[in-house]
Design a protein around this motif. Structure first.
Motif, PDB file in Angstrom:
ATOM      1  N   TYR A  68       6.033  -6.904   4.246  1.00  0.00           N
ATOM      2  CA  TYR A  68       4.621  -7.186   3.993  1.00  0.00           C
ATOM      3  C   TYR A  68       3.883  -7.572   5.278  1.00  0.00           C
ATOM      4  O   TYR A  68       2.719  -7.213   5.458  1.00  0.00           O
ATOM      5  CB  TYR A  68       4.469  -8.267   2.926  1.00  0.00           C
ATOM      6  N   THR A 118       9.814   1.747  -2.591  1.00  0.00           N
ATOM      7  CA  THR A 118       9.124   0.486  -2.844  1.00  0.00           C
ATOM      8  C   THR A 118       9.301  -0.427  -1.629  1.00  0.00           C
ATOM      9  O   THR A 118      10.166  -0.176  -0.775  1.00  0.00           O
ATOM     10  CB  THR A 118       9.716  -0.217  -4.081  1.00  0.00           C
ATOM     11  N   LYS A 135      -1.962  -0.640  -8.210  1.00  0.00           N
ATOM     12  CA  LYS A 135      -1.642  -1.895  -7.531  1.00  0.00           C
ATOM     13  C   LYS A 135      -0.270  -1.869  -6.857  1.00  0.00           C
ATOM     14  O   LYS A 135       0.150  -2.839  -6.256  1.00  0.00           O
ATOM     15  CB  LYS A 135      -1.705  -3.056  -8.522  1.00  0.00           C
ATOM     16  N   HIS A 136       0.416  -0.730  -6.937  1.00  0.00           N
ATOM     17  CA  HIS A 136       1.779  -0.630  -6.424  1.00  0.00           C
ATOM     18  C   HIS A 136       1.812  -0.015  -5.030  1.00  0.00           C
ATOM     19  O   HIS A 136       1.214   1.028  -4.792  1.00  0.00           O
ATOM     20  CB  HIS A 136       2.643   0.210  -7.372  1.00  0.00           C
ATOM     21  N   LEU A 137       2.526  -0.659  -4.133  1.00  0.00           N
ATOM     22  CA  LEU A 137       2.695  -0.189  -2.768  1.00  0.00           C
ATOM     23  C   LEU A 137       3.911   0.735  -2.726  1.00  0.00           C
ATOM     24  O   LEU A 137       4.974   0.403  -3.249  1.00  0.00           O
ATOM     25  CB  LEU A 137       2.907  -1.375  -1.828  1.00  0.00           C
ATOM     26  N   ARG A 138       3.739   1.903  -2.095  1.00  0.00           N
ATOM     27  CA  ARG A 138       4.831   2.866  -1.982  1.00  0.00           C
ATOM     28  C   ARG A 138       4.856   3.442  -0.578  1.00  0.00           C
ATOM     29  O   ARG A 138       3.885   3.409   0.154  1.00  0.00           O
ATOM     30  CB  ARG A 138       4.674   4.013  -2.995  1.00  0.00           C
ATOM     31  N   TYR A 139       6.024   3.977  -0.219  1.00  0.00           N
ATOM     32  CA  TYR A 139       6.242   4.591   1.076  1.00  0.00           C
ATOM     33  C   TYR A 139       6.838   5.976   0.859  1.00  0.00           C
ATOM     34  O   TYR A 139       7.758   6.139   0.064  1.00  0.00           O
ATOM     35  CB  TYR A 139       7.217   3.749   1.922  1.00  0.00           C
ATOM     36  N   GLY A 170       2.367   2.860   4.528  1.00  0.00           N
ATOM     37  CA  GLY A 170       2.504   2.860   3.077  1.00  0.00           C
ATOM     38  C   GLY A 170       1.189   3.239   2.438  1.00  0.00           C
ATOM     39  O   GLY A 170       0.181   3.412   3.114  1.00  0.00           O
ATOM     40  N   PHE A 171       1.214   3.391   1.136  1.00  0.00           N
ATOM     41  CA  PHE A 171       0.000   3.716   0.397  1.00  0.00           C
ATOM     42  C   PHE A 171       0.094   3.064  -0.974  1.00  0.00           C
ATOM     43  O   PHE A 171       1.160   2.651  -1.411  1.00  0.00           O
ATOM     44  CB  PHE A 171      -0.188   5.241   0.280  1.00  0.00           C
ATOM     45  N   ARG A 172      -1.051   2.956  -1.624  1.00  0.00           N
ATOM     46  CA  ARG A 172      -1.103   2.328  -2.939  1.00  0.00           C
ATOM     47  C   ARG A 172      -1.268   3.377  -4.027  1.00  0.00           C
ATOM     48  O   ARG A 172      -2.015   4.330  -3.873  1.00  0.00           O
ATOM     49  CB  ARG A 172      -2.254   1.339  -3.018  1.00  0.00           C
ATOM     50  N   ILE A 173      -0.554   3.161  -5.099  1.00  0.00           N
ATOM     51  CA  ILE A 173      -0.754   3.894  -6.343  1.00  0.00           C
ATOM     52  C   ILE A 173      -1.139   2.803  -7.331  1.00  0.00           C
ATOM     53  O   ILE A 173      -0.285   2.035  -7.779  1.00  0.00           O
ATOM     54  CB  ILE A 173       0.518   4.636  -6.791  1.00  0.00           C
ATOM     55  N   ARG A 212       3.087  -4.449   7.169  1.00  0.00           N
ATOM     56  CA  ARG A 212       1.929  -3.760   6.579  1.00  0.00           C
ATOM     57  C   ARG A 212       0.631  -4.454   7.005  1.00  0.00           C
ATOM     58  O   ARG A 212      -0.328  -3.792   7.387  1.00  0.00           O
ATOM     59  CB  ARG A 212       2.045  -3.732   5.063  1.00  0.00           C
TER      60      ARG A 212
END
Length: 79
Positions: free
Chosen positions: A39, A23, A55-59, A50-53, A42
């Motif tokens: 942020y 996260t 609305k959640h940002l993950r690395y 990072g990428f989104r799943i 990014r």
């Protein structure tokens, strides 16, 4: 005597990073920077990808490790 509890295999560390998607809070903790810095990285596309799943940002820890390796290599080549 009680049997020791095996750790969750998803939490096994690889190269110092958890074996799970990270996260933004994790990234801030790993690099010891404020969350706002993560942020900004990014937004400026200067930090680990990072990428989104939803609305959640993950690395991905593999991408974070590659990012750090790239920084180290660039620093060595500059010296």
């Amino acid at each position: 005597m009680a049997k020791p509890i095996d750790p969750d295999p998803r939490a096994t560390l690889r190269g110092g990073l958890p074996d799970r998607y990270l996260t933004p809070d994790d990234i801030a903790e790993v690099f010891e920077v404020p969350l706002e810095t993560v942020y900004q990285w990014r937004k400026k596309r200067t930090g680990p990808p990072g990428f989104r799943i939803g609305k959640h940002l993950r690395y991905d820890p593999v991408d974070v490790r590659a990012f750090v390796t790239g920084l180290k290599d660039a620093d060595r080549n500059a010296a």
